[in-house]
Design a protein around this motif. Structure first.
Motif, short mmCIF file in Angstrom:
data_model
loop_
_atom_site.label_atom_id
_atom_site.label_comp_id
_atom_site.label_asym_id
_atom_site.label_seq_id
_atom_site.Cartn_x
_atom_site.Cartn_y
_atom_site.Cartn_z
N SER A 1 0.81 -1.22 0.00
CA SER A 1 0.00 0.00 0.00
C SER A 1 0.85 1.27 0.00
CB SER A 1 -0.93 0.01 1.22
OG SER A 1 -0.19 0.12 2.43
N THR A 2 2.16 1.10 0.18
CA THR A 2 3.04 2.27 0.17
C THR A 2 4.43 1.87 -0.31
OG1 THR A 2 3.91 4.07 1.54
CG2 THR A 2 3.80 1.91 2.56
N LYS A 3 5.24 2.83 -0.70
CA LYS A 3 6.59 2.54 -1.15
C LYS A 3 7.51 2.38 0.07
CE LYS A 3 8.39 4.27 -4.83
NZ LYS A 3 8.30 3.06 -5.68
N TYR B 1 15.15 0.75 1.70
CA TYR B 1 15.99 -0.25 2.37
C TYR B 1 16.24 0.13 3.83
CZ TYR B 1 19.99 2.95 2.08
OH TYR B 1 20.85 4.01 2.24
N ARG B 2 16.12 1.44 4.15
CA ARG B 2 16.38 1.90 5.51
C ARG B 2 15.30 1.43 6.50
NH1 ARG B 2 20.22 6.03 5.41
NH2 ARG B 2 20.61 6.94 3.34
N GLU B 3 14.10 1.09 5.99
CA GLU B 3 12.98 0.71 6.87
C GLU B 3 13.11 -0.71 7.42
OE1 GLU B 3 9.03 1.52 5.22
OE2 GLU B 3 10.05 2.64 3.65
N SER C 1 8.42 -4.84 -3.68
CA SER C 1 9.72 -4.24 -3.94
C SER C 1 10.02 -3.13 -2.93
CB SER C 1 9.78 -3.68 -5.36
OG SER C 1 8.92 -2.55 -5.48
N TYR C 2 11.31 -2.80 -2.85
CA TYR C 2 11.75 -1.65 -2.06
C TYR C 2 12.91 -1.00 -2.80
CZ TYR C 2 15.64 -4.59 -0.48
OH TYR C 2 16.76 -5.39 -0.43
N HIS D 1 14.39 -3.57 -5.48
CA HIS D 1 14.79 -4.93 -5.07
C HIS D 1 13.59 -5.63 -4.44
CE1 HIS D 1 19.12 -4.11 -5.60
NE2 HIS D 1 18.78 -2.87 -5.25
N GLN D 2 13.65 -6.96 -4.43
CA GLN D 2 12.56 -7.76 -3.85
C GLN D 2 12.92 -8.15 -2.42
OE1 GLN D 2 10.47 -10.85 -6.29
NE2 GLN D 2 11.24 -12.22 -4.71
#
Length: 643
Positions: free
Chosen positions: A347-349, A352-354, A500-501, A509-510
């Motif tokens: 539901s949101t983008k 990698y930091r998350e 993806s992120y 990336h997956q």
């Protein structure tokens, strides 16, 4: 005749004529004392009978009496001996189905116009003992499949014919035991005299192949041991298990009920059971919050297309309930929570930091179970998973698995489970995803277990179709194993749902997805808890921690005041102010497994005290209500935070 080299694991090899029976080779390789303990041998990763001819150079590993493998062989053979006894006693009026060894014994399924009853056990056991004394050998024969079909067709054994129809090989193995011939892979004991200690236990109805549209068979359960003391110990354990049966205690303690009017496999939680469940859920949520998880809530139904995308309709459709139509669109009850958590992710983008992202939910799911498989809280049709999904980067995978194991064992210990077996399940024959992903995820699971210092067994080919897994089977007070915890690595769903992120390199990336459940399902876990504690829960999770009992009506007013004071302090307390004898009220409270009974007489009323009686019959010294509150709070804290 050609010669072959045969050795016992770790010993020197000897030359024998090709085709020598394993038993004859062993005579020259081990002492007579050891030979008497050998029931079968392992050759080239296969366990075989002692009568098996050896045709190539081989190293044999003896299967000795007392090993788990030997017990399984004995019990499988006992099932055959029971089938022979039944056929000899009841003749052609009985058809045989299947008879395997199981975890604690064996069973055989029979088709007979009149179902067997326990009243017939004495005659069957007597015939089995007679057959055992006759030293009847188990003879293995490998025959053409068609020859086996002809044999069982002539014998009228329709169930064996159906099993043969599913075998693709041109040859099959049969075992002859006196007048009884069975379709069987083996192995078996050398002869019936090895069966000395056995007991038939119970009968149950069982649909052929578990299909309610097929014939109802009679399943006779039994067990067998090598030692009479082990049988006696097991029968004592069975009696204790009956006393602890969660269905019996659930009714007596007012925890839950199942009603035909509502539907089989659907649980109605009564007030005391609902409170017990709340206590468990609150603890679960608090521990997850401490460990960096966020709570989700998701719906009970979704569009059918969701389950097509996830693959559940293809791989799990037979366990899902039929679709319903809403606004001309098909919806289905959820069997899993995973696609919903993916929906939240998508539901949101994400950057990698998350990562890692840890989401948990006590999500109720619905799965079809056959009526015959339903069993109290242990096997139901609607249940709540203590579910969680972790989304992480590849470099975080191993550490996340380690953290899950750590939290898992901590929670299990809090509930009183510190004995367990750990299994690493690897890639099955039917799977999705690349070999590279399977190797990465299997390696991460393995390294996390080793980092934690946990002993584990590899369970080859038992992973789920989308990834390998760790399973933890806890052991209860009776030493029984229960499958609860599972940790699964999944590359499949992130790919199917195009998750993806944005990576550090700015590219998409997956993520890797980890599925995990620590209790498995609340229903089943509570069922295990009931039996583990025999209904006498630790104080921190007891739905009723204390009950106030007055001696006469003269203390009623003080009891009401005391009740309000303790309840405001957070003590889970009830009161029994009925005009009944004190001993009667104490007995009722003990049967309800209530940890503390507060006895209130004239002395307690006048001095503002409580006399505390424990459920085991012992008494604590009289104390002020404030002291009792402090006592309970301290005991609760010790239970929730075990050393």
């Amino acid at each position: 005749m050609a010669e072959i080299s045969v050795s016992i694991a770790g010993g020197e090899s000897k030359q024998f004529s090709e085709g020598i029976a394993a038993a004859d080779a062993i005579k020259d390789l081990v002492s007579n004392k050891q030979r008497k303990k050998i029931i079968a041998v392992r050759a080239e990763d296969n366990i075989v009978d002692l009568t098996t001819p050896l045709t190539t150079d081989v190293e044999l590993q003896p299967i000795e009496i007392g090993s788990p493998e030997s017990l399984e062989i004995l019990r499988h053979s006992a099932a055959h001996i029971m089938a022979l006894a039944v056929k000899e006693l009841y003749g052609d009026g009985v058809k045989v189905a299947i008879g395997p060894a199981i975890a604690d014994g064996f069973y055989y399924d029979f088709d007979r116009e009149k179902a067997f009853t326990p009243d017939e056990f004495e005659a069957i056991e007597s015939k089995m003992a007679e057959l055992a004394e006759a030293r009847i050998p188990f003879v293995r024969k490998v025959v053409a499949k068609q020859a086996a079909v002809d044999f069982f067709q002539k014998a009228g054994e329709e169930y064996k014919l159906e099993l043969l129809g599913e075998i693709e090989s041109d040859t099959v193995s049969l075992y002859e035991h006196s007048s009884f011939t069975d379709l069987c892979r083996g192995p078996h004991i050398p002869d019936s005299s090895w069966l000395k200690v056995f007991k038939l236990l119970r009968v149950a109805g069982s649909y052929w192949r578990g299909d309610e549209t097929r014939p109802m068979l009679t399943r006779i359960y039994g067990t067998a041991f090598f030692d009479q003391k082990e049988l006696k110990k097991y029968l004592t354990q069975l009696e204790e298990a009956k006393k602890r049966d969660h269905r019996k205690l659930g009714k007596e303690l007012g925890l839950f009920t199942i009603q035909d009017q509502i539907g089989p496999g659907l649980i109605l939680w009564q007030p005391r059971g609902a409170l017990l469940r709340k206590l468990i859920e609150d603890y679960w949520k608090d521990e997850h919050y401490k460990n960096g998880y966020q709570l989700l809530y998701t719906p009970h139904i979704a569009r059918q297309d969701l389950w097509k995308t996830s693959g559940h309709l293809d791989f799990y459709g037979e366990n899902m309930y039929s679709a319903m139509e809403i606004d001309e669109v098909k919806y289905q009850l959820k069997p899993m929570n995973c696609p919903f958590h993916i929906g939240v992710f998508n539901s949101t983008k994400h950057s990698y930091r998350e990562f890692p992202i840890r989401w948990c939910e006590l999500g109720t799911v619905y799965r079809y179970e056959r009526t015959g498989a339903l069993h109290g809280l242990m096997r139901v049709r609607g249940f709540t998973q203590d579910d969680a999904h972790i989304f992480c980067r590849p470099d975080q995978l191993e550490e996340e698995i380690f953290n899950i194991i750590d939290l898992n064992l901590h929670i299990l210990k809090t509930f009183g489970f510190d004995q367990y077996d750990v299994y690493l399940s690897t890639r099955p024959e039917k799977y999705v995803g690349s070999d590279e992903h399977w190797e990465l995820s299997t390696s991460a699971l393995k390294h996390a277990l080793e980092k934690k210092g946990l002993a584990y067994e590899v369970d080859p080919g038992e992973g789920v179709f989308y990834g390998p897994k760790i399973d933890i089977k806890i052991k209860d007070q009776l030493g029984r194993s229960w499958q609860c915890s599972t940790i699964q690595v999944d590359f499949n769903l992130p790919d199917r749902f195009e998750m993806s992120y944005t990576g550090e390199d700015g590219a998409e990336h997956q993520p890797i997805m980890i599925h995990r459940a620590l209790m498995g399902s609340l229903e089943r876990f509570i069922g295990v808890l009931i039996e583990h504690y025999a209904g006498a829960f630790p104080i921190w999770m007891a739905p009723e921690q204390a009950r106030i009992l007055n001696i006469t009506d003269d203390q009623a007013e003080y009891c009401e005041q005391l009740f309000g004071q303790l309840r405001l302090a957070g003590v889970r307390i009830e009161k029994d102010l009925r005009n009944e004898k004190l001993n009667y009220k104490i007995r009722e409270a003990q049967l309800m497994k209530i940890p503390y009974m507060l006895i209130i007489g004239d002395r307690e009323k006048e001095e503002g005290l409580v006399t505390v009686r424990l459920r085991n019959g012992k008494n604590l010294p009289p104390m002020r209500p404030e002291e009792f509150i402090e006592h309970i709070q301290k005991e609760c804290a010790q239970g929730i935070c075990p050393e």
